[in-house]
Design a protein around this motif. Structure first.
Motif, mmCIF file in Angstrom:
data_model
loop_
_atom_site.group_PDB
_atom_site.id
_atom_site.type_symbol
_atom_site.label_atom_id
_atom_site.label_comp_id
_atom_site.label_asym_id
_atom_site.label_seq_id
_atom_site.Cartn_x
_atom_site.Cartn_y
_atom_site.Cartn_z
ATOM 1 N N THR A 198 0.819 -1.210 0.000
ATOM 2 C CA THR A 198 0.000 0.000 0.000
ATOM 3 C C THR A 198 0.853 1.260 0.000
ATOM 4 O OG1 THR A 198 -0.151 -0.032 2.412
ATOM 5 C CG2 THR A 198 -1.928 -1.112 1.179
ATOM 6 N N THR A 217 4.827 5.548 2.920
ATOM 7 C CA THR A 217 3.538 4.992 3.343
ATOM 8 C C THR A 217 2.401 5.939 2.985
ATOM 9 O OG1 THR A 217 3.713 5.950 5.534
ATOM 10 C CG2 THR A 217 4.559 3.717 5.259
ATOM 11 N N ARG A 218 1.251 5.352 2.744
ATOM 12 C CA ARG A 218 0.038 6.118 2.459
ATOM 13 C C ARG A 218 -0.947 5.894 3.597
ATOM 14 N NH1 ARG A 218 0.060 3.968 -3.567
ATOM 15 N NH2 ARG A 218 1.458 5.509 -4.464
#
Length: 165
Positions: free
Chosen positions: A83, A93-94
């Protein structure tokens, strides 16, 4: 999609409800899906990471595999769905704002916590297909998969012979 929070006395239906209730609901769904799965088909379950209030990760994989096995399915593969994004040679990271805040709170409490960068992906297949694949590969399956049976769901038994074509 997140569901609206319900302040009534009924059970929570959103993504942040109790993990054991969600696993029980998924186990029932898997039992209903098993007769619809045709030979050679796969059923895929994607689970996003969840944390305990202390910041440690909840083990969802073990109960999900147990639920699939109880539904008459054999685990075929375990993968991840990344992700996070790539920026140059870095992984970014999201994470949602809520995840970022939870990470900061847990780190402030002394527990080093990192943002998650993947979801668990579990792939199931029919037990019969797993037995055929094991026979073709000349590797014996454990007796757990050979004797897998499903309990009735809502009082209705779904025999494995009723499968979609």
């Amino acid at each position: 999609m997140r569901t609206a929070t319900d302040d009534s006395a009924g059970p929570a239906t959103g993504p942040d409800r109790d993990s054991s209730a969600a696993i029980d609901e998924l186990a029932a769904t898997l039992a209903y899906c098993e007769p619809l799965l045709r030979s050679g088909g796969h059923l895929v379950v994607v689970a996003r990471p969840r944390r305990h209030p202390d910041g440690s990760l909840v083990d969802l994989t073990t109960p999900l595999i147990a639920a699939g096995t109880a539904a008459g399915l054999a685990p075929a593969d375990r993968c991840i769905a990344l992700t996070a994004g790539l920026r140059g040679n870095r992984l970014v990271t999201r994470a949602s704002l809520a995840d970022r805040r939870a990470t900061v709170r847990a780190s402030a409490g002394g527990a080093p916590v990192a943002l998650t960068a993947h979801h668990e992906v579990l792939v199931f297949q029919l037990v019969h297909d797993a037995e055929l694949a094991a026979a073709a590969a000349d590797t014996p399956l454990s007796t757990e998969h050979e004797t897998a049976t499903r309990s009735a769901v809502n009082g209705v038994d779904y025999p494995g012979s009723r499968r979609a074509a």
